[in-house]
Design a protein around this motif. Sequence first.
Motif, PDB file in Angstrom:
ATOM      1  N   MET A  98       0.824  -1.203   0.000  1.00 38.09           N
ATOM      2  CA  MET A  98       0.000   0.000   0.000  1.00 38.09           C
ATOM      3  C   MET A  98       0.862   1.258   0.000  1.00 38.09           C
ATOM      4  O   MET A  98       0.496   2.256  -0.609  1.00 38.09           O
ATOM      5  CB  MET A  98      -0.950   0.017   1.207  1.00 38.09           C
ATOM      6  CG  MET A  98      -2.254  -0.739   1.007  1.00 38.09           C
ATOM      7  SD  MET A  98      -3.086  -0.479  -0.580  1.00 38.09           S
ATOM      8  CE  MET A  98      -3.399   1.275  -0.573  1.00 38.09           C
ATOM      9  N   ASP A 205      -0.358  -3.018 -11.136  1.00 37.33           N
ATOM     10  CA  ASP A 205      -0.141  -3.826  -9.936  1.00 37.33           C
ATOM     11  C   ASP A 205       0.013  -5.272 -10.397  1.00 37.33           C
ATOM     12  O   ASP A 205      -0.941  -5.895 -10.868  1.00 37.33           O
ATOM     13  CB  ASP A 205      -1.334  -3.670  -8.977  1.00 37.33           C
ATOM     14  CG  ASP A 205      -1.150  -4.455  -7.675  1.00 37.33           C
ATOM     15  OD1 ASP A 205      -0.404  -5.453  -7.679  1.00 37.33           O
ATOM     16  OD2 ASP A 205      -1.770  -4.075  -6.668  1.00 37.33           O
ATOM     17  N   THR A 229       4.707  -8.519   0.031  1.00 37.15           N
ATOM     18  CA  THR A 229       4.182  -9.397   1.080  1.00 37.15           C
ATOM     19  C   THR A 229       3.791 -10.757   0.490  1.00 37.15           C
ATOM     20  O   THR A 229       3.805 -11.759   1.190  1.00 37.15           O
ATOM     21  CB  THR A 229       2.904  -8.749   1.664  1.00 37.15           C
ATOM     22  OG1 THR A 229       3.175  -7.390   1.971  1.00 37.15           O
ATOM     23  CG2 THR A 229       2.409  -9.481   2.880  1.00 37.15           C
ATOM     24  N   LYS A 230       3.454 -10.776  -0.794  1.00 34.41           N
ATOM     25  CA  LYS A 230       2.860 -11.954  -1.421  1.00 34.41           C
ATOM     26  C   LYS A 230       3.957 -12.883  -1.961  1.00 34.41           C
ATOM     27  O   LYS A 230       4.757 -13.360  -1.194  1.00 34.41           O
ATOM     28  CB  LYS A 230       1.838 -11.515  -2.466  1.00 34.41           C
ATOM     29  CG  LYS A 230       0.874 -10.406  -1.957  1.00 34.41           C
ATOM     30  CD  LYS A 230      -0.019 -10.850  -0.797  1.00 34.41           C
ATOM     31  CE  LYS A 230      -0.699  -9.693  -0.068  1.00 34.41           C
ATOM     32  NZ  LYS A 230      -1.493  -8.797  -0.882  1.00 34.41           N
TER      33      LYS A 230
HETATM   34  C1  LIG Z   1      -1.927  -7.434  -0.747  1.00 32.80           C
HETATM   35  C2  LIG Z   1      -2.067  -6.614  -1.954  1.00 32.80           C
HETATM   36  C3  LIG Z   1      -1.801  -5.241  -1.937  1.00 32.80           C
HETATM   37  C4  LIG Z   1      -1.405  -4.500  -0.674  1.00 32.80           C
HETATM   38  O1  LIG Z   1      -0.157  -4.883  -0.211  1.00 32.80           O
HETATM   39  P1  LIG Z   1       0.310  -4.811   1.329  1.00 32.80           P
HETATM   40  O2  LIG Z   1       1.672  -5.365   1.288  1.00 32.80           O
HETATM   41  O3  LIG Z   1      -0.682  -5.612   2.127  1.00 32.80           O
HETATM   42  O4  LIG Z   1       0.263  -3.369   1.714  1.00 32.80           O
HETATM   43  C5  LIG Z   1      -1.899  -4.545  -3.126  1.00 32.80           C
HETATM   44  N1  LIG Z   1      -2.284  -5.157  -4.267  1.00 32.80           N
HETATM   45  C6  LIG Z   1      -2.581  -6.470  -4.321  1.00 32.80           C
HETATM   46  C7  LIG Z   1      -3.003  -7.079  -5.604  1.00 32.80           C
HETATM   47  C8  LIG Z   1      -2.486  -7.238  -3.171  1.00 32.80           C
HETATM   48  O5  LIG Z   1      -2.788  -8.540  -3.222  1.00 32.80           O
END
Ligand SMILES: *Cc1c(COP(=O)(O)O)cnc(C)c1O
Length: 429
Positions: A98, A205, A229-230
């Motif tokens: 974010m 994104d 994070t993912k």
């Molecule tokens: C999780 C996510 C975000 C936000 O990321 P954070 O690391 O939680 O701030 C933005 N875009 C997508 C597609 C996400 O899955």
Amino acid sequence: MKKPPFSPESLMMSYGYKPELSEGAIKCPIFQTSTFVFKNAEEGKAFFELAYGLREADKDEQPGLIYSRLNNPDLEILEERLSLWDGAESCAVFESGMSAISSVLFEFLEPGDLLLYSNPVYGGTDHFIKHVLKKFGIHTLGFKPGQSVEEIRQLVEASGMADRLAMVYLETPANPTNALIDIRACKELANSYSNPKKQVLTAVDNTYLGPLWQHPLKQGADLVLYSATKYIGGHSDVIAGACLGSKELITRLKTLRTFLGNMAGPWTGWLLLRSLETLKVRMEQQARNAQELADFLRDQEAVEKVYFLGHLKPEDGEQYRIFQNQCLSPGAMIAFLIKGGEKEAFAFLNHLKLFKLAVSLGSTESLAQHPASMTHAGVDPAERMEFGISDNLIRLSIGVEKAEDLIWDIRQALSHVNSWKEEAVPSLV
Ligand SMILES: *Cc1c(COP(=O)(O)O)cnc(C)c1O
């Protein structure tokens, strides 16, 4: 730094790190330090001149380490390594996805500008666009999944603000339904509203498929964004984000980052460096598992429909064409409709034993969640239906477990979902 002739997966253990600067340690240490000592006052002055853009760098002159809000070895090395996957000139790492997204929107939009964006987008992004940008006088215009570029152009024209279009923001595949958007066509749309004074930027994104399976910069995008994070972090133990693009754009973004102070810390940088070493093996295993699981789900009586990129066929027209042109793999995210509604969806989720009932995605462990009441609970109910986020939709993020174990789990959880049968039986009276 000059790029050696190796593939990214071969470079993730060493690129950008010099052991001789760290007592020969094979791994980059955690530079848990807020500030850096200058050799002498002249060096401090020279470092600041570069950091503040007071003069051009001399040939071979590298920016010096000053203070960890500006730069830190764990972040710099991470940024160099992340750039390799997308073939980007430059990268900026943030303390969350974010903060990467919000910083991009703040840096490249001004009051009075128009932002065109795809729907659905990540819930946090949706909130930021609809509620925060508005406070700063930025106009926003969303388009829907499945709308053609011509329809989107008409939308822009009808807004009466076409001349103020400043950015096209995309999330593809869309979360949670895997709907695809043509990046190249949107870039052409952005170009058609650009002029010599103003380049309309395209930002993507790429959290769902990147950085392995989709490279938006190669499709013409100006900026690519990640929730690190993912998949990049990949172990559900760190929150981080990144943005990649040209040196010029990322330098602007890093300058804003310096003043917002939302850079990632050294510990986050170090965790991501560790994660990147296994990125490719993790993601490939996840994709293999996802294909097996999606095929299994498609054949289950209790399942109405599976949304998985690996199931797209030529008959699917535009979506299939975009997939072929833009994606290198179907990825490891599956959504499916269970027969029934929320009751049946919850019965399934509550009986899972190996899958964890949690939001987030891209991690080593498989996760399951209910978008309508969880990740997309904040989306307007009417819009939720338009985007295909119904009460019987379940989203799965597939991990690195053994595929047979995951299939076993899904089969036994589905066996507890029988109520749809009773409701489907026509009344005899
Ligand atoms: C999780 C996510 C975000 C936000 O990321 P954070 O690391 O939680 O701030 C933005 N875009 C997508 C597609 C996400 O899955």
